[in-house]
Design a protein around this motif. Sequence first.
Motif, short mmCIF file in Angstrom:
data_model
loop_
_atom_site.label_atom_id
_atom_site.label_comp_id
_atom_site.label_asym_id
_atom_site.label_seq_id
_atom_site.Cartn_x
_atom_site.Cartn_y
_atom_site.Cartn_z
N ILE A 104 0.84 -1.20 0.00
CA ILE A 104 0.00 0.00 0.00
C ILE A 104 0.87 1.25 0.00
O ILE A 104 1.85 1.33 0.76
N PRO A 105 0.54 2.25 -0.82
CA PRO A 105 1.29 3.52 -0.77
C PRO A 105 0.97 4.29 0.51
O PRO A 105 -0.19 4.51 0.82
N TRP A 106 2.00 4.66 1.26
CA TRP A 106 1.79 5.41 2.50
C TRP A 106 1.47 6.86 2.17
O TRP A 106 1.98 7.42 1.18
N ASN A 107 0.63 7.49 2.99
CA ASN A 107 0.25 8.88 2.77
C ASN A 107 0.19 9.59 4.12
O ASN A 107 -0.32 9.03 5.10
N PRO A 108 0.72 10.82 4.21
CA PRO A 108 0.69 11.53 5.50
C PRO A 108 -0.71 11.90 5.95
O PRO A 108 -0.93 12.12 7.14
N GLU A 109 -1.66 11.97 5.01
CA GLU A 109 -3.04 12.27 5.38
C GLU A 109 -3.71 11.00 5.89
O GLU A 109 -3.85 10.01 5.14
N PRO A 110 -4.14 10.96 7.16
CA PRO A 110 -4.74 9.74 7.72
C PRO A 110 -5.91 9.20 6.91
O PRO A 110 -6.03 7.99 6.73
N ALA A 111 -6.77 10.10 6.42
CA ALA A 111 -7.95 9.65 5.68
C ALA A 111 -7.55 8.96 4.39
O ALA A 111 -8.05 7.87 4.06
N THR A 112 -6.62 9.58 3.65
CA THR A 112 -6.16 8.98 2.39
C THR A 112 -5.44 7.66 2.64
O THR A 112 -5.64 6.67 1.91
N PHE A 113 -4.61 7.65 3.67
CA PHE A 113 -3.88 6.43 4.00
C PHE A 113 -4.84 5.30 4.35
O PHE A 113 -4.66 4.15 3.94
N LEU A 114 -5.90 5.63 5.09
CA LEU A 114 -6.86 4.60 5.48
C LEU A 114 -7.63 4.06 4.28
O LEU A 114 -7.88 2.86 4.18
N VAL A 115 -7.98 4.94 3.36
CA VAL A 115 -8.66 4.49 2.14
C VAL A 115 -7.78 3.49 1.40
O VAL A 115 -8.25 2.45 0.91
N ASN A 116 -6.47 3.79 1.34
CA ASN A 116 -5.53 2.85 0.70
C ASN A 116 -5.43 1.55 1.49
O ASN A 116 -5.37 0.45 0.92
N ALA A 117 -5.41 1.67 2.83
CA ALA A 117 -5.22 0.49 3.69
C ALA A 117 -6.39 -0.48 3.60
O ALA A 117 -6.23 -1.68 3.82
#
Length: 537
Positions: A281-294
Amino acid sequence: MAITSANQLELLQTAEAVAREKMIDPDLVIQAMEDSLARAAKSRYGAEMDIRVSIDRKTGRATFTRVRTVVEDDAVENYQAELTVAQAKQYKADPQVGDEIIDEVPPVDLGRIAAQSAKQVILQKVREAERDRQFDEFKDRKGTIINGVVKREEYGNIIVDIGRGEAILRRNEKIGRESYRPNDRIRAYVKDVRRETRGPQVFLSRTDPQFMAELFKMEVPEIYDGIIEIRAVARDPGSRAKIAVISNDNSIDPVGACVGMRGSRVQAVVGELQGEKIDIIPWNPEPATFLVNALQPAEVAKVVIDEEAGKIEVVVPDEQLSLAIGRRGQNVRLASQLTGLDIDILTEAEESSRRQAEFAERTKLFVDALDLDEFFAQLLVAEGFTNLEEVAYVDLDELLAIEGVDDSTAEELQARARDYIEEQNRKAIEAAKELGVEQSLFDFEGLTPQMIEALARDDVKTLEDFATCADWELAGGWTTVDGSRVKDDGILEKFGMSLEEAQALIMTARIQLGWVDPSELETTEEDEENTEEETEE
């Protein structure tokens, strides 16, 4: 057994042979021999004597010496190891207090018991040196992958030969139902190295999330070189895993680099992990975006984050619910581990029902408290008003912005809201007084009458009681129990009090009571700010 010229060289040969076998410094073995001979000599000459032995590193000759310390005339306690200045003049021209007088004594003739005791001392010293060498060798390998050969199995635990020592792979650190036979090769992660009485213990793991991270580092050169970073790993060992990666070079796709040509790199890791499925999964500093990816492969419609509580709500289409949760909750559990947030998954229908319930609850509040008809109350809720305080003390222009509300209507709304709040405050004060609240708590700024009543019902009735509270007792918080986050309800949490507000109120109460000096508090804050600035620099 006397130390004669016949066996002087044999001492050195023995020391070298033992050192070679145990892979330790020969000088350590000779020191052990010196200690053992000195102990044997003490048993011959007397335990009160300070007998020392020195073995020549070239000839093997053992020299036995007695050491006595020069002390004041009235300070002699041990006549065998101490002597006065006058007595010392026999051996030294100008002796001073603290000087050591050294004279050689005849070598001892070791009897059978003394020789056996000396042997035990040497063996003990050698074992300690060997353990120190093993600990020093493996302590720096903690957090890395090591290869070994299976020696045996003990109660489900695997004993692994790792070259110059042994390691243990406990049964709860094995993947699934994997089993090993003697002489099987094994690769594992060095989870811990401890110095224990029975020797250094090396603990291995194949289920630790960092094992997978280290495997990727071995298979993906970009990770080893630092171009790609692994930011988070979550595993359900032997079943499924998620790994979050980010690239420091915009020209390199972190996910593609970890997958490799036709999946070659990720498949090498999967093969080592007994077929464990891995989501990269691509990591993202924005929690919301990161969670969508996760939460992939599930689709997410909306994300609502409560940073204070460390929780996050995810709204997914109805048909995506089972995919988002995963088999036995695996997908959402791994996503939660990866992001470090508690995740509540709702369908769009569930979210809609909850919003309707909140809308109906607020509408009823305005109908009952302000004596409005349902339509007008719904209009207030639709405009974003959530409580009576907002209606009572909001700028009049905000009420006038509502369609159909004129000056007289807006003023009447605020008057009704204020009257209702004042009546509720009066009732709360009466209830608090009946519960025994002291005037000091009523006089304290920052607490509403309803808050004081709530505190009184929790047996907080004086300013001193309030000052002894912890911030989480007032505002609520979260505690981790057995790996799960558990909610701690706060006394004033229902009034929307945050941890920061609770901390400020409690500290103000302590200052008023004289428990805390404000000047010391300011000094501490300045020191913390300076420390933060130095850290940033």
